[in-house]
Design an enzyme around this catalytic site. Structure first.
Site, PDB file in Angstrom:
ATOM      1  N   ARG A 259       0.850  -1.198   0.000  1.00  0.00           N
ATOM      2  CA  ARG A 259       0.000   0.000   0.000  1.00  0.00           C
ATOM      3  C   ARG A 259       0.878   1.238   0.000  1.00  0.00           C
ATOM      4  O   ARG A 259       1.905   1.283   0.680  1.00  0.00           O
ATOM      5  CB  ARG A 259      -0.908   0.016   1.233  1.00  0.00           C
ATOM      6  CG  ARG A 259      -1.872  -1.146   1.321  1.00  0.00           C
ATOM      7  CD  ARG A 259      -2.733  -1.078   2.564  1.00  0.00           C
ATOM      8  NE  ARG A 259      -3.463  -2.318   2.768  1.00  0.00           N
ATOM      9  CZ  ARG A 259      -4.190  -2.590   3.844  1.00  0.00           C
ATOM     10  NH1 ARG A 259      -4.279  -1.699   4.819  1.00  0.00           N
ATOM     11  NH2 ARG A 259      -4.819  -3.751   3.956  1.00  0.00           N
ATOM     12  N   ARG A 274       3.425   1.503  10.309  1.00  0.00           N
ATOM     13  CA  ARG A 274       2.871   1.656   8.964  1.00  0.00           C
ATOM     14  C   ARG A 274       3.997   1.496   7.956  1.00  0.00           C
ATOM     15  O   ARG A 274       5.052   2.108   8.096  1.00  0.00           O
ATOM     16  CB  ARG A 274       2.225   3.034   8.782  1.00  0.00           C
ATOM     17  CG  ARG A 274       0.931   3.222   9.545  1.00  0.00           C
ATOM     18  CD  ARG A 274       0.288   4.560   9.218  1.00  0.00           C
ATOM     19  NE  ARG A 274      -0.913   4.762  10.004  1.00  0.00           N
ATOM     20  CZ  ARG A 274      -2.124   4.342   9.659  1.00  0.00           C
ATOM     21  NH1 ARG A 274      -2.288   3.706   8.511  1.00  0.00           N
ATOM     22  NH2 ARG A 274      -3.162   4.556  10.432  1.00  0.00           N
ATOM     23  N   GLU A 346      -4.169  -1.538  16.159  1.00  0.00           N
ATOM     24  CA  GLU A 346      -5.108  -2.350  15.394  1.00  0.00           C
ATOM     25  C   GLU A 346      -4.365  -3.514  14.751  1.00  0.00           C
ATOM     26  O   GLU A 346      -3.449  -3.317  13.958  1.00  0.00           O
ATOM     27  CB  GLU A 346      -5.778  -1.511  14.307  1.00  0.00           C
ATOM     28  CG  GLU A 346      -6.707  -2.308  13.408  1.00  0.00           C
ATOM     29  CD  GLU A 346      -6.932  -1.642  12.072  1.00  0.00           C
ATOM     30  OE1 GLU A 346      -6.940  -2.372  11.054  1.00  0.00           O
ATOM     31  OE2 GLU A 346      -7.069  -0.403  12.014  1.00  0.00           O
ATOM     32  N   SER A 349      -9.061  -5.884  11.423  1.00  0.00           N
ATOM     33  CA  SER A 349     -10.288  -5.166  11.109  1.00  0.00           C
ATOM     34  C   SER A 349     -11.239  -6.168  10.476  1.00  0.00           C
ATOM     35  O   SER A 349     -10.894  -6.814   9.485  1.00  0.00           O
ATOM     36  CB  SER A 349     -10.016  -4.006  10.148  1.00  0.00           C
ATOM     37  OG  SER A 349     -11.174  -3.223   9.957  1.00  0.00           O
ATOM     38  N   ARG A 388       2.198  -5.076  13.228  1.00  0.00           N
ATOM     39  CA  ARG A 388       1.701  -4.620  14.529  1.00  0.00           C
ATOM     40  C   ARG A 388       1.601  -5.747  15.553  1.00  0.00           C
ATOM     41  O   ARG A 388       1.848  -5.524  16.739  1.00  0.00           O
ATOM     42  CB  ARG A 388       0.357  -3.915  14.353  1.00  0.00           C
ATOM     43  CG  ARG A 388       0.501  -2.624  13.553  1.00  0.00           C
ATOM     44  CD  ARG A 388      -0.803  -1.917  13.399  1.00  0.00           C
ATOM     45  NE  ARG A 388      -0.644  -0.741  12.529  1.00  0.00           N
ATOM     46  CZ  ARG A 388      -1.602   0.125  12.279  1.00  0.00           C
ATOM     47  NH1 ARG A 388      -2.793  -0.046  12.814  1.00  0.00           N
ATOM     48  NH2 ARG A 388      -1.384   1.158  11.481  1.00  0.00           N
TER      49      ARG A 388
END
Length: 425
Positions: A259, A274, A346, A349, A388
């Protein structure tokens, strides 16, 4: 995508749902184009039928004058048909482009609010702050545990890093362990999907056109690098009818993910929270519509159980309408506590998209052999996302000397290593 029938029959309901999702959509233009398309198509079908009838009459007519009248009328109909077909060729792609840009509607009861303002914690583990020493963030532990951010940046630029030695093994252990739990304990079937997809696959999954700026693309061969395994798994049954009595179908996959992170500029700039490239294990479900919200609860519980087995505090957030994914009707985030960063991260999701992706991908199923095909519901969730989860493990299992103990469930995957890093490394 949304059903055109829904937009035609309940435009006010659609407008209200889009307003709750804070989506800027020209629904009036969709309705106008749809009405024009139906009007033109009705005339076109009528003229085609009349031309077919006239063609048969021409062959059966012996009177030259009558035959010529029929030929002249057929020629006029043909000219009009050409005009209408040209108009259809203009309307259909314009209408389709508008439909592809409309997000899914939030489910009833989803908290309403812009951005993250309406997100709410619905369950949270207690956090034990009594470690006996001040825990460090993973970027401060980096030199002693094998995290090399500087070399990653040197090679590839910002938001890249290297994992070395036992830290690399630990990430591999997490991936293998998660896949084993999903397939052995939770009833998932493992899939190894492509990491590059064609444009039509990402249109089907809903990642295009909305997220085009965040996707990496090989322009020469027109491949897109996947943002997660959700994209290929959403295409598993594209243009197919799923046989009766085979749902629910629960799939899982490990993939690298890519991404651009343009939407997160300035966020989480320290450490490796990230990155443009990361690893993830994904859960994906195809099910009958009346099962999908029970399956969503199951996905949330699966993700949380993985964090529990790592013996790391976790919490669950219900997302508000402003933070819902483009495709989602309802979603929950599972977060893991990172004591060094001092924040919840997080790691999963979990989203229900109902039949949104199935419509885009032309996926249908038959409840039984005599039923008409209908669209299944589809769901996705991380199980879990890296790095993460790796951060949470390193920061929760760090020792005062900077070393990291291995969680009990990962020991069988670590080739006899039970601790690494620290002052003695």
């Amino acid at each position: 995508m949304l059903s055109l029938q829904l937009i035609r029959s309940e435009p006010d309901r659609v407008r209200e749902g889009l307003a709750r999702k804070f989506a800027d959509v020209d629904l009036d233009e969709v309705i106008r184009l749809d009405a024009s398309h139906r009007e033109v198509l009705a005339e076109l079908e009528q003229l085609r039928a009349r031309r077919n009838t006239a063609s048969k009459q021409i062959g059966a007519t012996n009177d030259p004058a009558e035959r010529q009248q029929l030929i002249d009328a057929t020629r006029q109909d043909g000219e009009r048909i050409d005009q209408l077909e040209a108009r259809i060729a203009e309307i259909e792609p314009a209408l389709n482009d508008l439909l592809l840009a409309i997000p899914n509607l939030p489910a009833d009861g989803v908290p309403v609010g812009e951005g993250e303002s309406a997100n709410r914690v619905i369950d949270e583990d207690a956090v034990d702050q009594q470690s006996g020493f001040e825990p460090k963030a993973h970027w401060d532990l980096a030199p002693s545990v094998g995290l090399d951010i500087e070399r990653g940046v040197k090679m590839s630029g910002s938001r890249f890093y290297l994992l070395e030695g036992e830290l690399a093994r630990l990430q591999r252990a997490l991936i293998t362990w998660m896949l084993d739990v999903l397939t052995r304990d939770f009833g998932f079937t493992e899939v190894y999907p492509p990491a590059m997809l064609k444009e039509e696959s990402l249109l089907a999954s809903g990642h295009l056109p909305k997220f085009s700026e965040n996707l990496y693309r090989d322009a020469e061969d027109d491949f897109y690098f996947i943002p997660s395994a959700e994209a290929p798994l959403a295409n598993f049954y594209r243009d197919e009818i799923i046989p009766p009595a085979t749902l629910p179908r629960r799939l899982c996959a490990y993939t690298p993910c890519f991404r651009r992170e343009k939407m997160s500029a300035g966020r989480d700039v320290r450490g490796i929270k990230r990155g443009h490239q990361f690893d993830k294990v994904e859960m994906f479900v195809y099910c009958e519509p009346d099962q999908s919200y029970a399956e969503l609860d199951r996905l949330v519980e699966n993700a949380r159980e993985l964090v529990r087995r790592l013996d790391i505090p976790s919490r669950v957030l219900e997302l508000g309408t402003g933070d819902l994914d483009f495709k989602a009707t309802k979603a929950f985030d599972v977060e893991a506590w990172a004591p060094g960063c001092g924040e919840w991260l997080e790691v999963s999701s979990c989203s229900n998209v109902e039949d949104f992706q199935a419509r885009r991908a032309n996926i249908r199923y038959k409840p039984d052999a005599d039923s008409r095909p209908r669209h299944p519901h589809m769901l996705n969730a991380s199980a879990l996302g890296l790095p993460r989860t790796l951060i949470a493990v390193v920061e929760n299992y760090q020792q005062e000397d900077g070393s990291v103990e291995i969680p009990q469930v990962l020991l069988p995957y670590m080739a006899g290593v039970s601790r690494f890093g620290g002052k003695t490394s």
